[in-house]
Write an enzyme that holds these catalytic residues in place. Structure first.
Site, PDB file in Angstrom:
ATOM      1  N   PRO A   2       0.733  -1.168   0.168  1.00 19.81           N
ATOM      2  CG  PRO A   2      -0.583  -1.585   1.656  1.00 19.81           C
ATOM      3  CD  PRO A   2       0.619  -2.028   1.165  1.00 19.81           C
ATOM      4  CD  GLU A   3       4.735   2.672  -2.522  1.00 18.71           C
ATOM      5  OE1 GLU A   3       5.111   4.019  -2.645  1.00 18.71           O
ATOM      6  OE2 GLU A   3       5.491   1.517  -2.667  1.00 18.71           O
ATOM      7  CE  LYS A  51       3.581   5.166   2.638  1.00 18.24           C
ATOM      8  NZ  LYS A  51       5.012   4.380   2.916  1.00 18.24           N
ATOM      9  NE  ARG A 247       9.946   0.722   4.998  1.00 20.36           N
ATOM     10  CZ  ARG A 247       9.919   0.488   6.364  1.00 20.36           C
ATOM     11  NH1 ARG A 247      11.062  -0.361   6.859  1.00 20.36           N
ATOM     12  NH2 ARG A 247       9.246   1.027   7.297  1.00 20.36           N
TER      13      ARG A 247
END
Length: 266
Positions: A2-3, A51, A247
């Site tokens: 999800p972005e 978000k 990340r």
């Protein structure tokens, strides 16, 4: 993953199903809000913010964050859910539709007038009506950290996640370790906003312009495979503001040459 574009589509799907209708079911399965009962209240709107998702019901807002695995589904009442019931964190029902939030990382209920306490820290949102690209570029340009880290900081720009960060930096030809202050942040923000708007209404996100599985990404998830532009093998490392927030970073060492090789990831 999800972005901002995912949350935008989710918000619009929930808005179409819920807004203007009275809640007849309210089941919030997180201890701190489990006693909240919004039945009888009318859903006023569903708003994406980076978000974050805000479902405004009566005088309060149900706030959720999808993080890495969260999803909101809409079902006809009585239909079988596509995910296990034990992963459901919220069920909001109106006549004719049930909205079910699965694996939500955050779930809060606050007076709508206090939404700022939850999302006020966010930077400009490329998909919002009040999008301010100049302010987003200014915030990035003031960040001394690696540009990959700076792009992911939601206080600079709201909505970009790791997929966008990797693909955006490749398209702009920027080494991920370059300090954000040394980057043309105006051009970077313009490209990122254009990417997100292009993907906003697509069911499958693409950055290459191709819509076939396995052909949608330039570098993300393609470590050890040839760059689609030059053939050099895509590399992978990790970056983050701190070890617990690192990340995966994918880049082409030829298309994204560092300005100062001694400071790069080579």
């Amino acid at each position: 993953m999800p972005e901002g574009d995912t949350v935008y589509r989710t918000a619009h799907r929930l808005d179409a199903a819920l807004t203007g209708r009275e809640l007849i079911r309210c089941d919030l399965r997180v201890p701190r809000v489990a006693t909240v009962d919004l039945r009888g209240e009318t859903v006023r709107s569903v708003i994406p913010r980076g978000k974050h998702l805000l479902i405004r019901v009566g005088g309060v807002s149900v706030h959720s964050h999808l993080k890495m695995e969260g999803e909101w589904h809409v079902y006809v009442p009585g239909a079988r859910w596509q995910k296990p019931a034990h992963t459901a964190r919220a069920v909001l029902g109106v006549p004719g539709a049930d909205a079910v939030g699965f694996d939500l990382a955050m779930l809060d209920v606050v007076p709508t007038t206090d939404e700022h306490d939850l999302v006020g820290h966010l930077g400009p949102d490329p998909l919002a009506e009040d999008w301010d690209p100049a302010e987003a570029a200014r915030r990035l340009a003031a960040d001394d950290r690696a540009v990959h880290v700076a792009v992911l900081d939601q206080r600079n720009v709201a909505g970009f996640g790791n997929v966008y960060a990797n693909e955006l930096l490749f398209v702009r030809g920027i080494d991920p370790t370059t300090p954000a202050r040394e980057v043309d942040t105006t051009a970077l923000i313009e490209t990122g906003a254009r990417m997100m708007r292009a993907n906003r209404d697509r069911p499958a996100r693409t950055f290459t312009g191709e819509d076939r599985p396995g052909r949608r990404m330039w570098v993300y998830g393609r470590a050890g495979r040839p760059c689609r532009r030059c053939g050099t093998l895509v590399r992978e490392t990790s970056l983050g503001a701190q070890p617990t927030s690192e990340r995966n970073v994918f880049w082409c060492p030829r298309c994204q040459r560092p300005r100062f090789p001694s400071n790069s990831m080579r």
